[in-house]
Design an enzyme around this catalytic site. Structure first.
Site, PDB file in Angstrom:
ATOM      1  N   GLU A  23       0.848  -1.190   0.000  1.00 50.75           N
ATOM      2  CA  GLU A  23       0.000   0.000   0.000  1.00 50.75           C
ATOM      3  C   GLU A  23       0.886   1.243   0.000  1.00 50.75           C
ATOM      4  O   GLU A  23       1.756   1.391   0.852  1.00 50.75           O
ATOM      5  CB  GLU A  23      -0.926   0.011   1.220  1.00 50.75           C
ATOM      6  CG  GLU A  23      -1.976  -1.069   1.171  1.00 50.75           C
ATOM      7  CD  GLU A  23      -3.096  -0.875   2.182  1.00 50.75           C
ATOM      8  OE1 GLU A  23      -3.271   0.245   2.713  1.00 50.75           O
ATOM      9  OE2 GLU A  23      -3.813  -1.859   2.427  1.00 50.75           O
ATOM     10  N   HIS A  79      -4.126   6.470   0.299  1.00 51.20           N
ATOM     11  CA  HIS A  79      -3.465   5.167   0.303  1.00 51.20           C
ATOM     12  C   HIS A  79      -4.081   4.298  -0.777  1.00 51.20           C
ATOM     13  O   HIS A  79      -5.084   4.659  -1.385  1.00 51.20           O
ATOM     14  CB  HIS A  79      -3.508   4.505   1.683  1.00 51.20           C
ATOM     15  CG  HIS A  79      -4.825   3.943   2.100  1.00 51.20           C
ATOM     16  ND1 HIS A  79      -5.874   4.725   2.557  1.00 51.20           N
ATOM     17  CD2 HIS A  79      -5.272   2.670   2.130  1.00 51.20           C
ATOM     18  CE1 HIS A  79      -6.893   3.945   2.877  1.00 51.20           C
ATOM     19  NE2 HIS A  79      -6.556   2.691   2.614  1.00 51.20           N
ATOM     20  N   HIS A  81      -5.129   0.219  -2.199  1.00 59.53           N
ATOM     21  CA  HIS A  81      -5.483  -1.162  -1.891  1.00 59.53           C
ATOM     22  C   HIS A  81      -5.001  -1.998  -3.073  1.00 59.53           C
ATOM     23  O   HIS A  81      -5.722  -2.127  -4.067  1.00 59.53           O
ATOM     24  CB  HIS A  81      -6.996  -1.315  -1.699  1.00 59.53           C
ATOM     25  CG  HIS A  81      -7.514  -0.723  -0.433  1.00 59.53           C
ATOM     26  ND1 HIS A  81      -8.861  -0.606  -0.173  1.00 59.53           N
ATOM     27  CD2 HIS A  81      -6.877  -0.224   0.658  1.00 59.53           C
ATOM     28  CE1 HIS A  81      -9.027  -0.062   1.026  1.00 59.53           C
ATOM     29  NE2 HIS A  81      -7.845   0.173   1.542  1.00 59.53           N
ATOM     30  N   ASP A  92      -9.358   0.332   8.034  1.00 59.19           N
ATOM     31  CA  ASP A  92      -9.301   1.785   7.806  1.00 59.19           C
ATOM     32  C   ASP A  92     -10.241   2.494   8.768  1.00 59.19           C
ATOM     33  O   ASP A  92      -9.880   3.503   9.379  1.00 59.19           O
ATOM     34  CB  ASP A  92      -9.699   2.131   6.361  1.00 59.19           C
ATOM     35  CG  ASP A  92      -8.706   1.665   5.323  1.00 59.19           C
ATOM     36  OD1 ASP A  92      -7.525   1.454   5.652  1.00 59.19           O
ATOM     37  OD2 ASP A  92      -9.128   1.509   4.155  1.00 59.19           O
TER      38      ASP A  92
END
Length: 172
Positions: A23, A79, A81, A92
């Protein structure tokens, strides 16, 4: 106020995410509604392939910089995935402060924007946020193209929007 991203900024994040097996993460910086930077940070999570944790030194630096007169504000975080959709995970949600900051998540070539709030629609912590994408590459012709009210955007390698989900499409 609708957040505005340049197509170039989004494309850069989508490319970085596509190249990474872990990530990617960082800090979104804004002037008003315009997201002007996405400052990358090291992912210091114990399992960076499945989670992210922004390097505390990068966070401290960003907060220090944001206090400088004329500096861009901290609008939120981003971020990726790598193996999943650009939707917040339960992890999260568990780690997010309900501070109203933006969370841009990219995955499978798609970018989505969220806001961390108390009692959010997703996992009790996140609400989807509509955003705009401005194609700044046309500055020479003074013909900036702006796509408004997007909940998700997918782009081709040149930065052209391939598909997007508008807010009104979600209500059908």
């Amino acid at each position: 106020m609708t957040p505005v991203f340049s197509s170039e900024l989004l494309l850069g994040l989508l490319r970085a995410a596509a190249k990474s097996e872990v990530e990617i993460c960082g800090i979104l910086r804004a002037r008003g509604a315009r997201i002007v930077r996405a400052d990358p940070a090291a992912n210091v999570a114990v399992d960076p392939a499945r989670h992210f944790e922004i390097d505390p030194a990068a966070l401290l630096g960003a907060y220090r910089d944001a206090r400088t007169p004329g500096a861009a504000d901290i609008a939120g975080w981003y971020h990726s995935h790598p193996g999943g959709r650009p939707d917040p995970s339960p992890t999260d949600a568990a780690r997010a402060d309900p501070d109203g900051r933006l969370w841009l998540i990219v995955g499978h070539g798609v970018a989505r924007l969220w806001r961390a709030v108390a009692d959010g629609a997703v996992h009790g912590r996140f609400d989807p946020v509509c955003f705009a994408v401005a194609d700044d590459r046309d500055e020479a012709e003074n013909a900036k193209h702006i796509e408004k009210s997007r909940l998700a955007v997918q782009m081709d390698p040149t930065g052209r929007t391939l598909s997007s989900v508008r807010e009104r499409d979600m209500s059908r």
